[in-house]
Design an enzyme around this catalytic site. Structure first.
Site, PDB file in Angstrom:
ATOM      1  N   ASP A 183      38.708  41.008  28.489  1.00 32.29           N
ATOM      2  CA  ASP A 183      39.100  40.044  29.515  1.00 32.29           C
ATOM      3  C   ASP A 183      37.899  39.479  30.258  1.00 32.29           C
ATOM      4  O   ASP A 183      36.869  40.133  30.399  1.00 32.29           O
ATOM      5  CB  ASP A 183      39.987  40.723  30.562  1.00 32.29           C
ATOM      6  CG  ASP A 183      41.435  40.828  30.126  1.00 32.29           C
ATOM      7  OD1 ASP A 183      41.713  40.633  28.934  1.00 32.29           O
ATOM      8  OD2 ASP A 183      42.283  41.133  30.996  1.00 32.29           O
TER       9      ASP A 183
ATOM     10  N   HIS B  80      43.036  33.649  29.946  1.00 33.26           N
ATOM     11  CA  HIS B  80      43.143  34.557  31.099  1.00 33.26           C
ATOM     12  C   HIS B  80      43.128  33.767  32.409  1.00 33.26           C
ATOM     13  O   HIS B  80      42.699  34.275  33.447  1.00 33.26           O
ATOM     14  CB  HIS B  80      41.998  35.577  31.067  1.00 33.26           C
ATOM     15  CG  HIS B  80      42.200  36.759  31.972  1.00 33.26           C
ATOM     16  ND1 HIS B  80      43.411  37.391  32.135  1.00 33.26           N
ATOM     17  CD2 HIS B  80      41.329  37.424  32.787  1.00 33.26           C
ATOM     18  CE1 HIS B  80      43.276  38.398  32.983  1.00 33.26           C
ATOM     19  NE2 HIS B  80      42.024  38.430  33.408  1.00 33.26           N
TER      20      HIS B  80
ATOM     21  N   HIS C 126      36.541  44.780  29.597  1.00 34.91           N
ATOM     22  CA  HIS C 126      35.973  43.534  30.130  1.00 34.91           C
ATOM     23  C   HIS C 126      34.544  43.382  29.616  1.00 34.91           C
ATOM     24  O   HIS C 126      33.734  44.298  29.797  1.00 34.91           O
ATOM     25  CB  HIS C 126      35.948  43.566  31.663  1.00 34.91           C
ATOM     26  CG  HIS C 126      37.297  43.668  32.301  1.00 34.91           C
ATOM     27  ND1 HIS C 126      37.984  44.863  32.390  1.00 34.91           N
ATOM     28  CD2 HIS C 126      38.079  42.717  32.887  1.00 34.91           C
ATOM     29  CE1 HIS C 126      39.139  44.648  33.015  1.00 34.91           C
ATOM     30  NE2 HIS C 126      39.222  43.359  33.325  1.00 34.91           N
TER      31      HIS C 126
END
Length: 276
Positions: free
Chosen positions: A87, A138, A232
């Site tokens: 992400d 996202h 991430h």
């Protein structure tokens, strides 16, 4: 001639109708469709199942790496699959991550932020696509979609859709709502934009630590078949943890795939929430 309704009774009925309307309104806003990857595969249309079977996807766990992002080279009905997702990038760490995934011949799904990421690192977005990874959304600026007006929520998603398409010629079909927060309105917006929603079952909480060993441990402790791993590629400790995570997952017999591969032969359904 009908009898006149008493004021008290009239007031009671009015209150009941108001309460019923409120419950219906709240339930309409709060409800949305959720399914697990295994259930999605089980419910795949017969034509898609037949097409998948005809292609003969691989099915022997970690010994059968997924070679592409279209789901053709792995069959998660047979293989012990787990989806790897990242992400909030791309970032300065993403090229190194892509090098690692290329070396390991593995693919991931990248849920990218538009502002300060997609638009500022178009070369990374192109490389993610060119090397067979899955492009996903996202939002534009990580606004919590359930806490803003629908029009603004739609813009958060559509701006990133347009930015990715401008760079790659493709629009994502998957999105991840910030903090995993969604509702009926967000699901409707996602459906209108052709986006399925993807949550997760594994989080290293790498936004809390740069300790790569701890990140690795958290992932390995939580990972089970049909899971979706959330990491991430914007944090310093995450990418250094990836080689060890991949090595151990392979050792445990997992095949590492994209989200769409995990769902195949089903195709991501716009508006649906996929959660292991």
């Amino acid at each position: 001639m009908p009898k006149k309704m008493s004021a008290a009774r009239s007031k009671a009925i009015a209150g009941l109708l108001a309460a019923t309307s409120l419950v219906l309104a709240l339930s309409s806003c709060a409800t949305y469709d959720v399914t697990a990857p295994a259930d999605a595969r089980d419910d795949a249309p017969a034509a898609d199942v037949k097409a998948k079977d005809a292609k003969g996807g691989a099915g022997k766990g970690g010994n059968s790496p997924a070679k592409s992002a279209d789901g053709d080279d792995v069959d998660c009905r047979k293989a012990k699959c787990v989806a790897l997702t990242f992400d909030a990038g791309p970032s300065e760490n993403t090229p190194r991550l892509l090098d690692i995934l290329k070396k390991e011949k593995m693919h991931a799904t990248f849920f990218m932020l538009g502002k300060n990421h997609v638009v500022k690192r178009p070369a990374d977005v192109k490389r993610i696509d060119a090397e067979g990874h899955e492009l996903a959304n996202h939002t534009w600026s990580h606004e919590i979609l359930t806490e803003i007006e629908p029009a603004k929520a739609k813009l958060e998603l559509s701006r990133t859709q347009d930015a990715v398409q401008k760079i790659t010629g493709k629009k994502p079909t998957l999105m991840r709502p910030p903090q995993g927060k969604t509702d009926g309105e967000v699901s409707k917006i996602s459906r209108d934009l052709g986006l399925a929603q993807v949550l997760w079952s594994v989080t290293a909480k790498d936004y809390q630590t740069n300790d790569s060993a701890l990140i690795t441990k958290r992932v390995l402790d939580q990972t089970e078949r049909d899971g979706i791993i959330l990491l991430h590629d914007i944090y310093k400790g995450t990418v250094p943890a990836v080689p060890g995570i991949l090595k151990e997952l392979k050792k445990r017999g997992f095949t590492i795939v994209t989200v769409s591969q995990l769902l195949s032969p089903a195709k991501p359904e716009p508006g649906m929430v996929y959660r292991p």
